[in-house]
Design an enzyme around this catalytic site. Structure first.
Site, PDB file in Angstrom:
ATOM      1  N   SER A 216       0.849  -1.184   0.000  1.00  0.00           N
ATOM      2  CA  SER A 216       0.000   0.000   0.000  1.00  0.00           C
ATOM      3  C   SER A 216       0.889   1.240   0.000  1.00  0.00           C
ATOM      4  O   SER A 216       1.680   1.424  -0.918  1.00  0.00           O
ATOM      5  CB  SER A 216      -0.952  -0.028   1.205  1.00  0.00           C
ATOM      6  OG  SER A 216      -1.850   1.056   1.159  1.00  0.00           O
ATOM      7  N   THR A 217       0.804   2.079   1.028  1.00  0.00           N
ATOM      8  CA  THR A 217       1.577   3.319   1.070  1.00  0.00           C
ATOM      9  C   THR A 217       3.081   3.048   0.975  1.00  0.00           C
ATOM     10  O   THR A 217       3.628   2.285   1.764  1.00  0.00           O
ATOM     11  CB  THR A 217       1.282   4.082   2.367  1.00  0.00           C
ATOM     12  OG1 THR A 217      -0.120   4.271   2.480  1.00  0.00           O
ATOM     13  CG2 THR A 217       1.984   5.430   2.372  1.00  0.00           C
ATOM     14  N   HIS A 244      -2.730  -1.279  -3.159  1.00  0.00           N
ATOM     15  CA  HIS A 244      -3.892  -0.416  -2.938  1.00  0.00           C
ATOM     16  C   HIS A 244      -3.768   0.812  -3.837  1.00  0.00           C
ATOM     17  O   HIS A 244      -2.978   1.713  -3.558  1.00  0.00           O
ATOM     18  CB  HIS A 244      -3.967   0.020  -1.473  1.00  0.00           C
ATOM     19  CG  HIS A 244      -4.208  -1.119  -0.530  1.00  0.00           C
ATOM     20  ND1 HIS A 244      -3.984  -1.013   0.826  1.00  0.00           N
ATOM     21  CD2 HIS A 244      -4.655  -2.381  -0.732  1.00  0.00           C
ATOM     22  CE1 HIS A 244      -4.279  -2.162   1.412  1.00  0.00           C
ATOM     23  NE2 HIS A 244      -4.681  -3.006   0.493  1.00  0.00           N
ATOM     24  N   MET A 337      -0.231   1.098   5.057  1.00  0.00           N
ATOM     25  CA  MET A 337      -1.058   1.372   6.232  1.00  0.00           C
ATOM     26  C   MET A 337      -2.052   0.235   6.448  1.00  0.00           C
ATOM     27  O   MET A 337      -2.421  -0.479   5.522  1.00  0.00           O
ATOM     28  CB  MET A 337      -1.825   2.685   6.054  1.00  0.00           C
ATOM     29  CG  MET A 337      -0.961   3.917   6.061  1.00  0.00           C
ATOM     30  SD  MET A 337      -1.911   5.452   6.257  1.00  0.00           S
ATOM     31  CE  MET A 337      -2.930   5.426   4.812  1.00  0.00           C
ATOM     32  N   ASP A 340      -4.263  -5.049   6.172  1.00  0.00           N
ATOM     33  CA  ASP A 340      -4.650  -5.912   5.066  1.00  0.00           C
ATOM     34  C   ASP A 340      -3.531  -6.894   4.756  1.00  0.00           C
ATOM     35  O   ASP A 340      -2.360  -6.516   4.678  1.00  0.00           O
ATOM     36  CB  ASP A 340      -4.967  -5.052   3.836  1.00  0.00           C
ATOM     37  CG  ASP A 340      -5.600  -5.846   2.699  1.00  0.00           C
ATOM     38  OD1 ASP A 340      -6.219  -6.885   2.981  1.00  0.00           O
ATOM     39  OD2 ASP A 340      -5.478  -5.408   1.542  1.00  0.00           O
TER      40      ASP A 340
END
Length: 400
Positions: A216-217, A244, A337, A340
């Site tokens: 993600s991030t 993401h 973040m 998940d």
């Protein structure tokens, strides 16, 4: 006063200080809306609001923001031009790029990540959608608060740890490390005590037949380094990625991953038969799962509800990979973040597969990999620069 009391009081004082936010957008409506959202959160404070990058740049030192929400398309000075200049003025500044979901803006947003921006925030297409979108508001506030912790020395949830930095040159998009002016050298160490290192399991003896990756991030940069470092080893297996990201962004990410790995890469299509040496990226807005069809592993796209507030989400990919490949799965959880992927890690481990999580020091956000590590089901917790070589070694049969 004892040293312990002084440290506790300093931590409490810093935690009580709201994260300072600057909004830069040429739309007065957007500036007003984001400003109200920021000021409506007790952990945040709006310190400045500007119509273009030039005005914002001139105000960086006076306003001293921790986080800047920076629009891409603005008159006089656009966001991409302003970004490196802002980071030269304040090295520990956290910049979030904001853009609508056009291909051009997606390309610019990914380019901005290589120039030192920490993340991007996709805007809804119209101002009316911006005003009414609960998801847009939640994502902005969550990212500002989580990434803003960098400037506060990691004393808030989702704390950031210093990223790697390299030489003075401006690096291209496929490099994970920001240029010198974007190095977070001003970040302070956390006052939190070090957590015990999570337990790891021995690697299984089975050689993987698929690599599945969740991120993600900070993921686009991390993914490109991993793909570049794996080298020719992925000729033996398919690589399936859930990052993401919104639509449009994922197609461009696939192109960049293909260039980094020098292998074919694409957004996964429904029914795609997984081919060794090919990279498949979950398309934005759809979950990517794996199924077996006539003895072949195929990609399936679903329009199921978000999982862990994410669509695409990592858990569905990991769970389905475990069902199709059993102990022949190698899963990797990179920076991001939230949590998940943690449930999927448990599923893969229960099926006898292997899991690698990125370590805290090299993660932009140690949320997802931290949650994976804390399950106790990982086989390794590694710095980013060691993950690609370790995958290559595993695929070559060198880890038992």
């Amino acid at each position: 006063m004892t040293v312990a009391n002084e440290a506790r009081d300093r931590a409490a004082g810093s935690a009580a200080d709201p994260i300072r936010v600057m909004v830069v957008d040429d739309s007065v409506v957007i500036r007003g809306l984001l400003g109200r959202w920021v000021d409506g959160d007790p952990d945040l404070s709006l310190v400045a609001s500007h119509r273009n990058g030039k005005v914002a740049l001139d105000d960086i030192e006076r306003s001293n923001p921790d986080v800047v929400i920076l629009d891409i398309e603005m008159p006089e000075m656009d966001g991409l031009t302003a970004l490196p200049l802002m980071l030269r003025k304040k090295r520990d500044l956290v910049v979030l790029m904001a853009s609508t979901l056009t291909r051009r803006n997606a390309e610019i947003s990914l380019r901005a990540l290589s120039l030192g921006a920490q993340d991007y925030i996709p805007k809804p297409e119209s101002k009316s959608e911006v005003t009414t979108s609960v998801d847009f508001r939640r994502e902005i506030i969550e990212k500002v608060k989580t990434l803003g912790a960098r400037a506060r020395g990691g004393q808030r949830p989702g704390r950031q740890i210093r990223a790697q930095a390299v030489g003075e040159r401006v690096v291209p998009l496929h490099s994970v490390t920001p240029p010198a002016h974007a190095r977070p050298t001003g970040f302070r160490a956390s006052v939190k005590p070090a957590m015990p290192r999570p337990a790891v399991r021995p690697y299984p003896s089975v050689r993987p037949r698929v690599v599945v990756i969740g991120s993600s991030t900070g993921g686009p940069q991390a993914l490109q380094q991993v793909m570049r470092d794996i080298g020719t080893a992925i000729r033996q297996v398919p690589v399936v990625v859930t990052q993401h990201m919104p639509p449009t962004f994922t197609a461009i990410l696939a192109e960049h991953l293909g260039k980094a790995a020098m292998r074919p890469a694409k957004e996964a299509g429904d029914g795609d038969v997984l081919q060794p040496g090919h990279i498949y990226v979950a398309p934005g807005g759809r979950h990517l799962v794996l199924e077996k069809n006539h003895g072949q592993a195929v990609a399936r796209l679903t329009d199921d509800a978000p999982v862990n507030f994410c669509k695409p989400a990592v858990d569905p990919l990991f769970d389905s990979a475990a069902k199709v490949f059993g102990s022949s799965v190698l899963a990797v959880v990179l920076t991001g973040m939230g949590h998940d992927g943690a449930d999927g890690v448990k599923t893969i481990a229960a099926g006898g597969g292997a899991v690698i999580a990125q370590d805290e020091a090299s993660s932009v956000v140690w949320g997802m990999p931290g949650a994976a590590a804390q399950t106790g089901q990982c086989n390794d917790i590694l710095p980013l620069q060691e993950i690609g070589p370790k995958i290559a070694k595993i695929l070559g049969g060198g880890v038992r």
